[in-house]
Every structure is written in structure tokens, then in C-alpha cells.
Design a protein around this motif. Structure first.
Motif, PDB file in Angstrom:
ATOM      1  N   ARG A 160       0.830  -1.213   0.000  1.00 30.98           N
ATOM      2  CA  ARG A 160       0.000   0.000   0.000  1.00 30.98           C
ATOM      3  C   ARG A 160       0.862   1.259   0.000  1.00 30.98           C
ATOM      4  O   ARG A 160       0.535   2.240  -0.678  1.00 30.98           O
ATOM      5  N   SER A 164       0.940   4.305  -2.668  1.00 30.01           N
ATOM      6  CA  SER A 164       0.741   5.669  -2.162  1.00 30.01           C
ATOM      7  C   SER A 164       1.873   6.582  -2.606  1.00 30.01           C
ATOM      8  O   SER A 164       1.645   7.752  -2.965  1.00 30.01           O
ATOM      9  N   VAL A 167       1.246   7.537  -6.108  1.00 33.65           N
ATOM     10  CA  VAL A 167       0.146   8.495  -6.178  1.00 33.65           C
ATOM     11  C   VAL A 167       0.662   9.898  -5.866  1.00 33.65           C
ATOM     12  O   VAL A 167       0.361  10.873  -6.572  1.00 33.65           O
ATOM     13  N   ARG A 168       1.450  10.017  -4.791  1.00 38.14           N
ATOM     14  CA  ARG A 168       1.973  11.330  -4.387  1.00 38.14           C
ATOM     15  C   ARG A 168       2.909  11.916  -5.437  1.00 38.14           C
ATOM     16  O   ARG A 168       2.954  13.130  -5.633  1.00 38.14           O
ATOM     17  N   SER A 290      -3.424   3.242 -13.626  1.00 38.49           N
ATOM     18  CA  SER A 290      -3.702   4.599 -13.155  1.00 38.49           C
ATOM     19  C   SER A 290      -2.996   5.551 -14.098  1.00 38.49           C
ATOM     20  O   SER A 290      -1.780   5.747 -14.022  1.00 38.49           O
ATOM     21  N   PHE A 296      -6.284   6.487 -10.044  1.00 35.39           N
ATOM     22  CA  PHE A 296      -6.551   5.994  -8.697  1.00 35.39           C
ATOM     23  C   PHE A 296      -5.788   6.843  -7.678  1.00 35.39           C
ATOM     24  O   PHE A 296      -4.592   7.086  -7.839  1.00 35.39           O
ATOM     25  N   THR A 297      -6.475   7.284  -6.656  1.00 36.46           N
ATOM     26  CA  THR A 297      -5.811   8.019  -5.579  1.00 36.46           C
ATOM     27  C   THR A 297      -5.762   7.205  -4.296  1.00 36.46           C
ATOM     28  O   THR A 297      -5.054   7.572  -3.365  1.00 36.46           O
ATOM     29  N   ASP A 298      -6.503   6.113  -4.243  1.00 36.29           N
ATOM     30  CA  ASP A 298      -6.503   5.239  -3.079  1.00 36.29           C
ATOM     31  C   ASP A 298      -5.871   3.907  -3.472  1.00 36.29           C
ATOM     32  O   ASP A 298      -6.354   3.244  -4.399  1.00 36.29           O
ATOM     33  N   PRO A 299      -4.793   3.500  -2.802  1.00 41.69           N
ATOM     34  CA  PRO A 299      -4.153   2.230  -3.144  1.00 41.69           C
ATOM     35  C   PRO A 299      -5.104   1.047  -3.123  1.00 41.69           C
ATOM     36  O   PRO A 299      -4.992   0.139  -3.952  1.00 41.69           O
ATOM     37  N   LEU A 300      -6.052   1.048  -2.191  1.00 42.60           N
ATOM     38  CA  LEU A 300      -6.983  -0.072  -2.087  1.00 42.60           C
ATOM     39  C   LEU A 300      -7.872  -0.176  -3.324  1.00 42.60           C
ATOM     40  O   LEU A 300      -8.249  -1.279  -3.721  1.00 42.60           O
ATOM     41  N   ASP A 301      -8.201   0.971  -3.932  1.00 41.51           N
ATOM     42  CA  ASP A 301      -9.016   0.949  -5.156  1.00 41.51           C
ATOM     43  C   ASP A 301      -8.231   0.317  -6.304  1.00 41.51           C
ATOM     44  O   ASP A 301      -8.777  -0.480  -7.082  1.00 41.51           O
TER      45      ASP A 301
END
Length: 331
Positions: A160, A164, A167-168, A290, A296-301
Motif C-alpha cells: 500500500r 501511495s 500516487v503522491r 492509473s 486511482f488516488t486510493d491504493p486499495l481501489d
């Protein structure tokens, strides 16, 4: 995207908490090594010593230490090369490393950290700093880099965090969710020990594929059982998964008994005593992307969509890679 296999369809580890942490000191300077060993033992650690990187690799394979204190300058294999090799091997990729340097120059610190060292110490150092660095690095490793005892690969929390971080950073990325088709048939036919060999073989195949595709570095994690996750650049997912499938199926063939391998299936008895056939194992891989189409901004998604696509892959014959091509609006 599909990648079908040529295979036809079928007609005890000691708990870490029960022993002191084991520290491997790798230094060709006997005086430094004895100083480090003496002070670490005073603080309750068990200590091993290797005189260079090659000896360290042999000892790590035999003893599986919890942390390595590694000198930068050594004969045969130096500290940088040793650290690179540790990071390149899925069994030792998460072993924490503290690099020792006598120079104290910024470039040496950068090189050590770039090679994969977790921390560094500049010679000469005092006892308090040594123990503090070792203790804090071990604590961080236990808290944030939990690993599978079978494969040595990082688990859910680290996976995760990897997503993340991407994403950042704002980069495009792909998440691949991989598992072994008909893995239960291996356990039922040969037992869990042989089943673990199939899981280890998959870890090695994925690792070889990650190394082969080069930069930017892809991330490999082990969710548990026969489930693995890869995080990489979108353009890397096709060559990475293709290599993994070919490599794993070749490796898996060697783990079957010759009779089962030659006929292409195993025979199993159900609870009623009936004989059923199970084809040789293949891989199902689901991929989420992504990028500009869907972010995707949420790892779980991202993981959830990859898992959903893995279910799609399982509906196809042989090894198969299913990639989510839907846009953010679901089209």
C-alpha cells in the motif's frame, strides 16, 4: 490484453520473538569488527562476522540475520555491490542494511543509500550511536517492512505504501495482481511442502522478470499464499507479465512428478473417492492502470480493480493477463 499458455486444459520456522535479533557484521578490519561485535553483544544482540561481501552472502543464506552492518570498502565484493545483490534477491530484498564508511563524504552516503542501504554510520562512531542506529533500523523494519517468511518479499502494508508513493509523485502506474491457477491441486496431490516450492518458484520468476525489464524499478510484493502484487510503469506490464508466465511455467514443470508432468495433469480423489483430473498450474494476472483514462488516488481501489481483473483472467484458458481498460466514467 491476454497472454495464453500453450498448456492444454485438463481432460517449522522459529518465531523472531523467541530469540535475540541476529546482526551480521561485514568488515575486513578485524579491530572494527570486534569493537562492533562486543558492543552489540553487550546490548543483547547475537552477532555474526563476515570478512567480505562474498562470505556475507554465504552466511546470510545459512543464518538469515535480522540486520547487516556493512563496511563500504572491502575486497572481493564491496559494501555497495553486496547491498545491490541483497536488494536484487527476493529472499534478502527486505534485509535492513546499515552502511559503514570511513570517509564521511556526502557522495559515499548517497551511493550507499542509492544501492539500497537503510542507514549509514561514519567511522569513527561511538557505542551509543551504533546501538541507537541498529535498534531504530530494526524497529522500522519490523513496523513498516513486514515480509513473507517464505519468499522474503514485503507484504500488505509495504504494498500500500508503494502505491501511495506513486500516487503522491503523480506518475502513471500499473498494479498487477497474480496468483496460481489450480494451486490447491498441487497441495492436495503433493502436500504443503511441495506447494510452498511452487510459491517460491513464482517469487523467483517474478523477480527475474522485474530485474530483466530494468528501469524505472518495479516493485514486487507478496500478499500471502500464492497471491503476489507488482507495481510498475504502465508500459512495463506487458513484458513483465509475459516473462513471468514463460519463466514460471518452465519452473513449475520441474516440480511435478515425471508422470504427472508428461501427461499434463494430476489425478485427485474427491470425498466420495471419485477420480478427477486437474491441469498443470498456470497464472491468472489482473491489471489496473492509473493514467489519464482513470486515476486511482486510493491504493486499495487500485488493488481492488486488479483483483477484479484477475477474476476475469481466471475465466480464460491457460495463463492469461486481463487489463482494465475502462475510463473513469466506467466506459
Amino acid at each position: 490484453m491476454g497472454s495464453r499458455s500453450a498448456r492444454p486444459p485438463a481432460p517449522e520456522v522459529e518465531p523472531a520473538g523467541d530469540r535475540p535479533d541476529v546482526i551480521l557484521v561485514v568488515d575486513d578490519d578485524e579491530d572494527i569488527a570486534r569493537f562492533v561485535e562486543f558492543n552489540l553483544r553487550l546490548h543483547g544482540f547475537e552477532v555474526l562476522h563476515a570478512g567480505d561481501g562474498q562470505e556475507a552472502l554465504d552466511m546470510i543464506e545459512q543464518h538469515r540475520p535480522d540486520l547487516a552492518v556493512v563496511d563500504l570498502m572491502m575486497p572481493r565484493i564491496d559494501g555497495l555491490e553486496l547491498t545491490r545483490r541483497l536488494r536484487a534477491n527476493p529472499i534478502t530484498s527486505a534485509l535492513p542494511v546499515i552502511m559503514l564508511t570511513a570517509k564521511g563524504m556526502t557522495v559515499d552516503k548517497v551511493h550507499g543509500l542509492s544501492a539500497g542501504a537503510d542507514d549509514y554510520l561514519v567511522k569513527p562512531f561511538d557505542t551509543a550511536e551504533l546501538v541507537a542506529r541498529v535498534s531504530s533500523t530494526l524497529r522500522r523494519n519490523k513496523e513498516f517492512r513486514e515480509v513473507s517468511p517464505l519468499t522474503g518479499l514485503p507484504g500488505n502494508s509495504r504494498i500500500r505504501r508503494e502505491i501511495s508513493d506513486r500516487v503522491r509523485s503523480g506518475v502513471d502506474y500499473a498494479v498487477g495482481y497474480i496468483d496460481i491457477d489450480r494451486f490447491k491441486s498441487v497441495n492436495d496431490r503433493y502436500g504443503f511442502v511441495r506447494g510452498d516450492e511452487f510459491i517460491s518458484a513464482l517469487a523467483r520468476s517474478l523477480h527475474r522478470a522485474v530485474v530483466a525489464i530494468g528501469l524505472p524499478p518495479a516493485f514486487l510484493g507478496h500478499v500471502g499464499g500464492d497471491d503476489f502484487v507488482i507495481v510498475c510503469a504502465p508500459e512495463q506490464i506487458r513484458p513483465l507479465t509475459s516473462r513471468s508466465v514463460v519463466d514460471f511455467e518452465k519452473s513449475a514443470d520441474t516440480l511435478y512428478d515425471p508422470t504427472d508432468r508428461e501427461r499434463g495433469f494430476v489425478e485427485l480423489k474427491d470425498r466420495r473417492g471419485n477420480i478427477r483430473r486437474a491441469a498443470l498450474v498456470t497464472l491468472s494476472i489482473g491489471v489496473s492502470l492509473s493514467d489519464a483514462r482513470k486515476r486511482f488516488t486510493d491504493p486499495l481501489d487500485a488493488i481492488a480493480v486488479a483483483s477484479e481483473m484477475k477474476t476475469v483472467a481466471k475465466s480464460q484458458p491457460g495463463s492469461y493477463v486481463a487489463v482494465d481498460r475502462r475510463r473513469a466514467d466506467g466506459v
